[in-house]
Design a protein around this motif. Structure first.
Motif, PDB file in Angstrom:
ATOM      1  N   SER A 147      33.303  55.899  32.196  1.00  8.94           N
ATOM      2  CA  SER A 147      33.524  54.572  31.633  1.00  8.94           C
ATOM      3  C   SER A 147      33.662  53.536  32.743  1.00  8.94           C
ATOM      4  O   SER A 147      34.093  53.838  33.852  1.00  8.94           O
ATOM      5  N   PHE A 148      33.261  52.308  32.406  1.00 13.51           N
ATOM      6  CA  PHE A 148      33.367  51.165  33.314  1.00 13.51           C
ATOM      7  C   PHE A 148      34.177  50.066  32.632  1.00 13.51           C
ATOM      8  O   PHE A 148      34.129  49.909  31.413  1.00 13.51           O
ATOM      9  N   ASN A 149      34.884  49.280  33.450  1.00 13.16           N
ATOM     10  CA  ASN A 149      35.675  48.172  32.916  1.00 13.16           C
ATOM     11  C   ASN A 149      35.517  46.968  33.839  1.00 13.16           C
ATOM     12  O   ASN A 149      35.927  47.010  34.993  1.00 13.16           O
ATOM     13  N   ALA A 150      34.894  45.901  33.313  1.00  9.62           N
ATOM     14  CA  ALA A 150      34.663  44.686  34.102  1.00  9.62           C
ATOM     15  C   ALA A 150      35.521  43.531  33.627  1.00  9.62           C
ATOM     16  O   ALA A 150      35.181  42.362  33.836  1.00  9.62           O
ATOM     17  N   SER A 151      36.664  43.836  33.013  1.00  9.09           N
ATOM     18  CA  SER A 151      37.508  42.772  32.476  1.00  9.09           C
ATOM     19  C   SER A 151      38.095  41.887  33.582  1.00  9.09           C
ATOM     20  O   SER A 151      38.524  40.763  33.319  1.00  9.09           O
ATOM     21  N   ALA A 152      38.096  42.372  34.822  1.00  7.80           N
ATOM     22  CA  ALA A 152      38.615  41.565  35.925  1.00  7.80           C
ATOM     23  C   ALA A 152      37.601  40.553  36.436  1.00  7.80           C
ATOM     24  O   ALA A 152      37.926  39.706  37.273  1.00  7.80           O
ATOM     25  N   THR A 153      36.364  40.626  35.944  1.00  7.85           N
ATOM     26  CA  THR A 153      35.351  39.649  36.329  1.00  7.85           C
ATOM     27  C   THR A 153      35.749  38.272  35.812  1.00  7.85           C
ATOM     28  O   THR A 153      36.219  38.132  34.685  1.00  7.85           O
ATOM     29  N   SER A 154      35.541  37.250  36.637  1.00  9.44           N
ATOM     30  CA  SER A 154      35.898  35.887  36.216  1.00  9.44           C
ATOM     31  C   SER A 154      34.673  34.981  36.234  1.00  9.44           C
ATOM     32  O   SER A 154      33.797  35.118  37.091  1.00  9.44           O
ATOM     33  N   GLY A 155      34.630  34.076  35.266  1.00 11.09           N
ATOM     34  CA  GLY A 155      33.595  33.039  35.242  1.00 11.09           C
ATOM     35  C   GLY A 155      32.228  33.480  34.797  1.00 11.09           C
ATOM     36  O   GLY A 155      31.261  32.724  34.935  1.00 11.09           O
ATOM     37  N   ALA A 156      32.093  34.685  34.252  1.00  6.13           N
ATOM     38  CA  ALA A 156      30.770  35.183  33.871  1.00  6.13           C
ATOM     39  C   ALA A 156      30.506  34.953  32.389  1.00  6.13           C
ATOM     40  O   ALA A 156      31.414  35.040  31.566  1.00  6.13           O
ATOM     41  N   VAL A 157      29.255  34.682  32.065  1.00  2.67           N
ATOM     42  CA  VAL A 157      28.821  34.551  30.679  1.00  2.67           C
ATOM     43  C   VAL A 157      27.966  35.744  30.279  1.00  2.67           C
ATOM     44  O   VAL A 157      28.122  36.293  29.192  1.00  2.67           O
TER      45      VAL A 157
END
Length: 335
Positions: free
Chosen positions: A180-190
């Motif tokens: 599993s991957f988690n990109a919830s820490a990414t900011s400013g992305a659409v």
């Protein structure tokens, strides 16, 4: 003989479209003006408010002196057109240049002003990257024609912040488990776009791969974008193979004999045997002394390696009963 008046004419020509045209005459006591577009006026110094280019041309005035003698004069005036001007901005990322463009009459000069105190005398200026988000806004260009007439236009610029990609995974994994991957820490992305080994791709924030194989190991890349801004980050995922234990025994054996159980996988961190009659053990290799028939059956072993990957094996054991011996004698006479 009566003297003839001598008219003297002047104007504020040339002027630009929309300005007031001032006509002036001296030398008489009354005046009669005529000009383009059927213009007529009886004042000495008439003014044409908001003059237009089609009012350019020759203006005639008839001057009458106090002695009723008259004289005529004329003056040519020019009303220059307002220059047309166009302006264009752009939508850019903070990592891109801001390009401004404008167009007007040949020979025009240009003056741009904009956010953050920006100014430029270039027709098509550029702000070099990196640029600030605060550079967003309206940029106004003033075009001045060769004859000094001006016009303005506005260009809008939008500067977008670069998104910041970040993701985690539950790597390392064992074959057969879920990644599993988690990109919830990414900011400013659409928008999110994932790529990886074994034709992996996804367009959600936190995707996964079920029942992974060794082919799932490798580099996974997350590409994020917002408007014109795109960037990416990558991580390496490790997939560990499962151990391959093989269980064996010394069976079949006769009851009361020793029964050995063995598993071939060495250097495991854990062994767990289960079997008939509630048997269990955490040893790799086991010796059961004085085996009994109720110890016949299937023995299962689960091994765990240093990657916490586990696999099992089984062996069917038979404990055979010992044969039952019987003896028989006879009575005989002696002598």
């Amino acid at each position: 003989l009566k003297p003839v008046p001598i008219p003297t004419l002047s104007s504020n020509s040339p002027i630009c479209n929309g300005q007031n045209l001032n006509l002036t005459a001296i030398g008489g006591s009354s005046y009669s003006w005529i000009g383009p577009l059927s213009y007529a006026n009886l004042t000495q110094n008439p003014q044409i408010t908001g003059a237009a280019p089609n009012q350019s041309g020759v203006y005639h005035v008839t001057v009458t002196a106090a002695n009723s003698c008259t004289a005529a004069g004329n003056i040519t005036v020019t009303i220059n057109p307002t220059p047309t001007v166009s302006a264009a901005g752009s939508t850019v990322c903070v990592s891109q240049n801001i390009n401004l463009s404008s167009n007007s009459f040949a020979g025009s000069s240009y003056y741009w002003i904009g956010p953050n105190g920006y100014s430029s005398l270039n027709q098509n200026p550029s702000l070099s990257a990196p640029v600030l988000v605060t550079a967003s806004g309206n940029y106004t260009v003033k075009a001045t024609s060769a004859v000094g007439c001006t016009n303005s236009a506005v260009a809008n610029v939008t500067v977008t912040s670069m998104p910041v990609p970040s993701f985690t995974s539950n790597s390392p994994r064992c074959v057969g488990s879920n990644l599993s991957f988690n990109a919830s820490a990414t900011s400013g992305a659409v928008l999110y776009s994932w790529t990886g080994p074994n034709s992996f791709n996804a367009n959600i924030t936190s995707p996964g791969v079920n029942n992974v194989s060794m082919a799932a190991a490798g580099v996974y890349t997350l590409t994020v974008s917002t408007g014109p801004c795109t960037t990416y980050t990558s991580q390496t995922v490790v997939i560990n193979a499962l151990p391959t234990p093989t269980a064996s025994s010394s069976g079949p054996v006769c009851e009361t004999k020793s029964l050995s159980l063995n598993v071939s996988s060495n250097n495991m961190t854990s062994y767990s045997w289960t079997g008939p009659s509630g048997f269990n053990s955490s040893l790799q290799n086991i010796l059961i002394s004085n085996a009994t028939q109720n110890q016949s059956g299937v023995y299962n072993v689960l091994v765990i390696d240093n990657h916490n990957c586990q696999a099992g094996s089984s062996v069917n054991v038979t404990v055979m009963p010992n044969p039952i011996l019987s003896t028989q004698g006879a009575k005989v006479c002696y002598g």
